[in-house]
Design a protein around this motif. Structure first.
Motif, PDB file in Angstrom:
ATOM      1  N   LEU A 259       0.840  -1.197   0.000  1.00 22.06           N
ATOM      2  CA  LEU A 259       0.000   0.000   0.000  1.00 22.06           C
ATOM      3  C   LEU A 259       0.872   1.244   0.000  1.00 22.06           C
ATOM      4  N   VAL A 260       0.593   2.151  -0.941  1.00 26.96           N
ATOM      5  CA  VAL A 260       1.333   3.417  -1.036  1.00 26.96           C
ATOM      6  C   VAL A 260       0.365   4.578  -0.834  1.00 26.96           C
ATOM      7  N   PRO A 261       0.386   5.242   0.319  1.00 24.21           N
ATOM      8  CA  PRO A 261      -0.477   6.409   0.516  1.00 24.21           C
ATOM      9  C   PRO A 261       0.005   7.593  -0.314  1.00 24.21           C
ATOM     10  N   SER A 298      -2.985   4.811  -3.165  1.00 21.66           N
ATOM     11  CA  SER A 298      -4.191   5.329  -2.512  1.00 21.66           C
ATOM     12  C   SER A 298      -4.130   6.831  -2.289  1.00 21.66           C
ATOM     13  N   GLY A 299      -5.185   7.509  -2.734  1.00 20.93           N
ATOM     14  CA  GLY A 299      -5.310   8.942  -2.490  1.00 20.93           C
ATOM     15  C   GLY A 299      -6.317   9.554  -3.430  1.00 20.93           C
ATOM     16  N   GLY A 300      -7.143  10.451  -2.933  1.00 26.93           N
ATOM     17  CA  GLY A 300      -8.179  11.068  -3.745  1.00 26.93           C
ATOM     18  C   GLY A 300      -7.769  12.405  -4.321  1.00 26.93           C
ATOM     19  N   SER A 301      -8.758  13.150  -4.790  1.00 26.48           N
ATOM     20  CA  SER A 301      -8.538  14.517  -5.277  1.00 26.48           C
ATOM     21  C   SER A 301      -8.675  15.429  -4.059  1.00 26.48           C
ATOM     22  N   VAL A 302      -7.562  15.652  -3.390  1.00 25.43           N
ATOM     23  CA  VAL A 302      -7.608  16.264  -2.052  1.00 25.43           C
ATOM     24  C   VAL A 302      -6.842  17.580  -1.973  1.00 25.43           C
ATOM     25  N   HIS A 303      -5.540  17.527  -2.200  1.00 32.31           N
ATOM     26  CA  HIS A 303      -4.680  18.700  -2.022  1.00 32.31           C
ATOM     27  C   HIS A 303      -4.161  19.199  -3.372  1.00 32.31           C
ATOM     28  N   THR A 365       5.907   4.116   2.645  1.00 27.17           N
ATOM     29  CA  THR A 365       5.789   5.573   2.606  1.00 27.17           C
ATOM     30  C   THR A 365       7.057   6.144   3.229  1.00 27.17           C
ATOM     31  N   ASP A 366       7.054   7.434   3.524  1.00 22.81           N
ATOM     32  CA  ASP A 366       8.253   8.016   4.120  1.00 22.81           C
ATOM     33  C   ASP A 366       8.296   7.756   5.628  1.00 22.81           C
ATOM     34  N   LYS A 367       9.434   8.002   6.204  1.00 27.72           N
ATOM     35  CA  LYS A 367       9.653   7.747   7.635  1.00 27.72           C
ATOM     36  C   LYS A 367       8.621   8.458   8.500  1.00 27.72           C
ATOM     37  N   PHE A 368       8.298   9.692   8.159  1.00 24.51           N
ATOM     38  CA  PHE A 368       7.467  10.512   9.032  1.00 24.51           C
ATOM     39  C   PHE A 368       6.006  10.062   9.005  1.00 24.51           C
ATOM     40  N   GLN A 369       5.515   9.671   7.828  1.00 24.06           N
ATOM     41  CA  GLN A 369       4.145   9.164   7.783  1.00 24.06           C
ATOM     42  C   GLN A 369       4.053   7.804   8.476  1.00 24.06           C
TER      43      GLN A 369
END
Length: 419
Positions: A259-261, A298-303, A365-369
């Motif tokens: 899974l890739v956010p 995974s990710g929508g039309s958000v930012h 994902t990255d370390k922080f997420q």
């Protein structure tokens, strides 16, 4: 079955009370959601969608004098608002369900429900296998029906509150109303919306139609029909991947999927952020090492606010076109608006596509997420009322194991763009 096993089963059922029914039911991965040609409606208000689509249930509801009276009252209030309301917010307020109306319908559904009748069959053949109200599975069928109705009624009210009355959504920076409700022109918009709803209500409409049609219309005029984006994905955007699931030898892989956010860009002209690219690169390397047969982006039309780009779609383009991951190995999940729902929506997809639920998956994902996900249970409980995953080992700064939780199928009543 042996006599010993029968006795054990009887003993268990005797001492579980109302939860005994829950042991005999479960969500079915082969169940196909009934869309009624409107995925926004079906994904947000599934019981109301089924009420419309099931002729036997519709006839049962239409024959009830109390529900018929309620329908007439709601229709009269809608018509009266066109002459009596002098400000914009008065108009949608007349359409919402009151607490008394919600309780009245609950009482009527309780009275109408009989074992073996149309409502009973709806619960057992549709609601339970759909999993869309799975948090009420410990209830009796009649109680599950009432809980589903009350959830849908409150969800309709929530949509009207945010996208007509301008109330704050859970995440105002990305999900708020598109209009200034104090502008004079807003009264005309609300008036015209109410007029449109009156035109949609025909003889034979069910008691909830004025409020339901209004909620759907308010989402549309706000350009907030995101829940329907790319649906039905299993036969369109994800068709090649969904078909490939049947061919996979799962024992050959340590993980069911990766899974890739997503990570949205900072401006309206950039399709994919640099962070999104880096997450895709890391995931592609893990895929090429044979860690899993699928990558879910995974990710929508958000930012940023009102972006026309979709994170999952842009990540798939990058994974396939630039990183050369096979198209039938990449699954899009294009609706999530938060990290919590990246995981929740991922679980929903793998369940419905037949990907093993008892096999660990990998978040890349990255370390922080990943640090955030490792400590996200409280946020999930606050926003979703459950935790959609069980964490496994932290493999590295960028890789974290998790196990899917089936409660993720539950509809979220206060996120109409991604319920």
């Amino acid at each position: 079955m042996s006599m010993h096993k029968l006795l054990l089963l009887s003993f268990a059922l005797c001492f579980t009370g109302t939860s005994a029914f829950a042991q005999l039911q479960s969500a079915n991965p082969n169940y196909k959601l009934v869309s009624g040609n409107d995925w926004v409606k079906a994904k947000n208000y599934y019981l109301l969608t089924l009420f419309e689509q099931d002729k036997a249930v519709s006839n049962l509801l239409l024959a009830d004098s109390e529900l018929l009276k309620l329908m007439q009252q709601k229709t009269n209030a809608l018509h009266s608002s066109l002459t009596e309301c002098k400000d914009a917010l008065c108009l949608p307020a007349q359409i919402k369900f009151t607490d008394e109306e919600i309780s009245l319908v609950s009482a009527r559904l309780t009275a109408l429900y009989k074992p073996g009748n149309a409502l009973d069959l709806l619960v057992k053949n549709q609601l339970i296998p759909s999993g869309t109200y799975i948090m009420y599975d410990a209830k009796t069928p009649a109680e599950l029906l009432i809980n589903a109705w009350e959830q849908d009624a409150k969800a309709v009210n929530y949509t009207i509150g945010v996208y007509a009355e301008g109330k704050k959504p859970n995440y105002p920076q990305i999900d708020s109303i598109s209009y200034d409700t104090k502008q004079r022109a807003y009264f005309a918009l609300m008036y015209n919306c109410s007029t449109e709803v009156t035109d949609l209500i025909k003889p034979g409409s069910l008691f909830f139609e004025p409020a339901l049609q209004a909620a759907l219309l308010y989402l549309e005029v706000n350009e907030r029909r995101n829940a329907a984006d790319y649906e039905p994905m299993a036969t369109t955007a994800n068709k090649t991947s969904a078909e490939r699931v049947k061919q996979i030898k799962w024992a050959s892989y340590p993980y069911s999927h990766i899974l890739v956010p997503g990570a949205g860009p900072e401006n309206l002209t950039t399709p994919l952020s640099g962070e999104g690219m880096l997450r895709c690169k890391t995931a592609a390397r893990q895929y090429q090492l044979g860690k899993a047969p699928f990558v879910v982006v995974s990710g929508g039309s958000v930012h940023p606010y009102k972006t026309k780009y979709n994170e999952a779609v842009e990540m798939k383009k990058y994974m396939v076109g630039t990183l050369h991951v096979p198209e039938n190995a990449v699954i899009i999940e294009p609706h999530a608006r938060h990290t919590t729902t990246n995981i929740r929506n991922d679980v929903r997809l793998i369940f419905r596509y037949g990907i093993p639920m008892d096999k660990p998956a990998l978040i890349i994902t990255d370390k922080f997420q990943n640090n955030s996900i490792a400590n996200m249970e409280k946020r999930c409980l606050n926003e979703l009322k459950y935790v959609p995953y069980k964490l496994g080992k932290r493999i590295s700064e960028t890789a974290l194991e998790f196990y899917p939780v089936i409660t993720s199928l539950q509809i979220d009543a206060d996120e109409p763009m991604d319920p």
